[in-house]
Scaffold this motif. Structure first.
Motif, mmCIF file in Angstrom:
data_model
loop_
_atom_site.group_PDB
_atom_site.id
_atom_site.type_symbol
_atom_site.label_atom_id
_atom_site.label_comp_id
_atom_site.label_asym_id
_atom_site.label_seq_id
_atom_site.Cartn_x
_atom_site.Cartn_y
_atom_site.Cartn_z
ATOM 1 N N ARG A 125 0.844 -1.191 0.000
ATOM 2 C CA ARG A 125 0.000 0.000 0.000
ATOM 3 C C ARG A 125 0.877 1.237 0.000
ATOM 4 O O ARG A 125 2.059 1.194 0.397
ATOM 5 N N VAL A 126 0.278 2.373 -0.392
ATOM 6 C CA VAL A 126 0.985 3.654 -0.410
ATOM 7 C C VAL A 126 1.581 3.953 0.970
ATOM 8 O O VAL A 126 2.717 4.427 1.091
ATOM 9 N N SER A 127 0.821 3.628 2.021
ATOM 10 C CA SER A 127 1.298 3.921 3.381
ATOM 11 C C SER A 127 2.628 3.213 3.655
ATOM 12 O O SER A 127 3.546 3.788 4.253
ATOM 13 N N TYR A 128 2.774 1.988 3.166
ATOM 14 C CA TYR A 128 4.023 1.240 3.382
ATOM 15 C C TYR A 128 5.159 1.875 2.583
ATOM 16 O O TYR A 128 6.256 2.098 3.101
ATOM 17 N N ALA A 133 10.177 4.837 3.044
ATOM 18 C CA ALA A 133 11.088 5.897 2.588
ATOM 19 C C ALA A 133 11.350 6.906 3.708
ATOM 20 O O ALA A 133 12.482 7.343 3.922
ATOM 21 N N LEU A 134 10.301 7.247 4.445
ATOM 22 C CA LEU A 134 10.476 8.221 5.536
ATOM 23 C C LEU A 134 11.426 7.682 6.598
ATOM 24 O O LEU A 134 12.281 8.415 7.120
ATOM 25 N N ARG A 135 11.305 6.382 6.896
ATOM 26 C CA ARG A 135 12.161 5.802 7.949
ATOM 27 C C ARG A 135 13.597 5.635 7.470
ATOM 28 O O ARG A 135 14.532 5.814 8.254
ATOM 29 N N GLU A 145 3.780 9.631 13.718
ATOM 30 C CA GLU A 145 4.578 10.625 12.988
ATOM 31 C C GLU A 145 4.719 10.236 11.524
ATOM 32 O O GLU A 145 4.632 11.080 10.627
ATOM 33 N N VAL A 146 4.919 8.933 11.281
ATOM 34 C CA VAL A 146 5.030 8.451 9.898
ATOM 35 C C VAL A 146 3.742 8.772 9.142
ATOM 36 O O VAL A 146 3.767 9.262 8.017
ATOM 37 N N GLU A 147 2.601 8.516 9.795
ATOM 38 C CA GLU A 147 1.339 8.776 9.109
ATOM 39 C C GLU A 147 1.162 10.271 8.811
ATOM 40 O O GLU A 147 0.768 10.654 7.709
ATOM 41 N N GLU A 148 1.497 11.071 9.805
ATOM 42 C CA GLU A 148 1.362 12.515 9.631
ATOM 43 C C GLU A 148 2.241 13.016 8.477
ATOM 44 O O GLU A 148 1.812 13.783 7.615
ATOM 45 N N ARG A 149 3.479 12.518 8.462
ATOM 46 C CA ARG A 149 4.406 12.955 7.401
ATOM 47 C C ARG A 149 3.998 12.411 6.040
ATOM 48 O O ARG A 149 4.179 13.066 5.020
ATOM 49 N N SER A 150 3.444 11.180 6.024
ATOM 50 C CA SER A 150 2.989 10.597 4.755
ATOM 51 C C SER A 150 1.849 11.437 4.179
ATOM 52 O O SER A 150 1.806 11.703 2.977
ATOM 53 N N ALA A 188 10.270 12.178 0.252
ATOM 54 C CA ALA A 188 10.413 11.727 1.647
ATOM 55 C C ALA A 188 11.837 11.927 2.142
ATOM 56 O O ALA A 188 12.081 12.095 3.331
ATOM 57 N N ALA A 189 12.784 11.911 1.225
ATOM 58 C CA ALA A 189 14.192 12.088 1.604
ATOM 59 C C ALA A 189 14.549 13.558 1.813
ATOM 60 O O ALA A 189 15.653 13.859 2.260
ATOM 61 N N GLN A 190 13.635 14.447 1.474
ATOM 62 C CA GLN A 190 13.919 15.886 1.446
ATOM 63 C C GLN A 190 15.188 16.168 0.628
ATOM 64 O O GLN A 190 16.144 16.766 1.108
ATOM 65 N N PRO A 191 15.172 15.703 -0.622
ATOM 66 C CA PRO A 191 16.382 15.795 -1.441
ATOM 67 C C PRO A 191 16.621 17.219 -1.953
ATOM 68 O O PRO A 191 15.723 18.060 -1.919
ATOM 69 N N LYS A 192 17.844 17.439 -2.411
ATOM 70 C CA LYS A 192 18.156 18.706 -3.084
ATOM 71 C C LYS A 192 18.090 18.540 -4.594
ATOM 72 O O LYS A 192 18.034 19.514 -5.330
ATOM 73 N N VAL A 193 18.190 17.271 -5.024
ATOM 74 C CA VAL A 193 18.219 16.982 -6.460
ATOM 75 C C VAL A 193 17.169 15.928 -6.796
ATOM 76 O O VAL A 193 17.077 14.904 -6.117
#
Ligand SMILES: Nc1ncnc2c1ncn2[C@@H]1O[C@H](COP(=O)(O)OP(=O)(O)OP(=O)(O)O)[C@@H](O)[C@H]1O
Ligand SMILES: [Mg+2]
Length: 286
Positions: A125-128, A133-135, A145-150, A188-193
């Motif tokens: 699922r999208v949540s997984y 990726a967030l973790r 927190e994961v749910e909130e950020r997702s 989710a990685a907060q990338p720059k690129v």
């Protein structure tokens, strides 16, 4: 249309500093000795390519099928080793093909793949997908927190109501929605690129503009340096500040996108344009 898709490439410091730089990239693939092209052992898919990706700016990479665009994307993402050349992140040479160094690199440089249909695991699922990726990039965090950020990621890629998408499987999503999930996973990685390999080519023409507007919005709000790999010269003209044209592994023309596409200097770029429907057309708004 934004100010920096002008007729000249603005390389001043305030426009955007160089985040990722490639110097003289070469990639040879091994070919079967007996069947190799002209009897050669190696096939040079990328031949001495240099480029710079700047914060808050889209750089387009165009060229016919097989010209080496995706290979450049994969090299910049460090998904495969270089034959020679150098990749610099924030001015520092990097080599991060495996292990911890690779994970560190992916905190900053993310790639979305050419085919959004196969890039998402059909069993999850999208949540997984987003939670994982967030973790990976954000370390330990509670389920809440994961749910909130997702949910925040889903809103960022304009999937709403976000709650509805969280529990869906890939087969319950349209092509455009899957592409947005791929972007959300990358963010989710907060990338720059962001290396976006053909993000719209698999999509219906009517939703391409929405997707490109989203990329444009993300580069502004996240100050992302974007490599936009595409066959579509019209969208390169419209959405990128600089365009690089590839032919047989080499960049044969580069410059401000409008200049390259409206008045190309190289014969091959002219042929590519002649084969395109109408690169100056407005994209369908759906
Ligand atoms: N892993 C690999 N092993 C051997 N050859 C490869 C490999 N990956 C790509 N190639 C070859 O390198 C060349 C460039 O491929 P690449 O996928 O980069 O092209 P592309 O410009 O992205 O094409 P398309 O527009 O069709 O996506 C092609 O000739 C391809 O067959
Ligand atoms: Mg490709």
């Amino acid at each position: 249309m934004t100010a920096d898709t002008a007729d000249t490439v603005d390389t001043s410091a305030d426009r955007g500093r160089v985040v990722l730089e490639a110097r003289n990239l070469v990639k040879d693939f091994r070919t079967d000795k007996r069947k190799g092209l002209f009897g050669r052992e190696h096939f040079r898919a990328v031949d001495n390519v240099s480029l710079e990706l700047r914060a808050g700016q889209v750089t387009a990479l165009v060229g016919q099928s097989g010209s080496g665009k995706s290979t450049i994307g994969r090299l910049l993402a460090q998904l495969m080793p270089l034959t020679s050349g150098e990749i610099l992140l924030d001015g520092t040479p990097t080599s991060a093909n495996r292990g911890r160094a690779f994970i560190e690199y992916t905190h900053t440089v993310q790639m979305t793949l050419q085919d959004p249909f196969s890039s998402l695991n059909p069993l999850h699922r999208v949540s997984y997908t987003l939670g994982r990726a967030l973790r990976i990039h954000g370390g330990r965090m509670s389920d809440d927190e994961v749910e909130e950020r997702s949910l925040a990621l889903l809103r960022k890629v304009e999937l709403s109501p976000a709650e509805r998408y969280l529990h869906r499987f890939p087969h319950e999503l349209s092509g455009g929605e899957r592409q947005r999930i791929s972007f959300a996973r990358a963010l989710a990685a907060q990338p720059k690129v962001l290396l976006a390999d053909e993000p719209v080519s698999m999509l219906d023409v009517s939703i391409r503009k929405e997707m490109l507007d989203l990329i444009d919005n993300l580069r502004l709000t996240e100050d992302l340096a974007v490599l936009y790999i595409t066959h579509d010269l019209g969208s390169a003209r419209e959405y990128s500040a600089e365009t690089l044209v590839m032919y047989h592994g080499k960049v044969i023309e580069r410059g401000a996108s409008r200049k390259v596409i409206d008045s190309p200097e190289h014969e091959y770029t002219r042929r590519l344009l002649a084969a395109a429907p109408n690169p100056r057309r407005r994209l369908a708004t759906g």
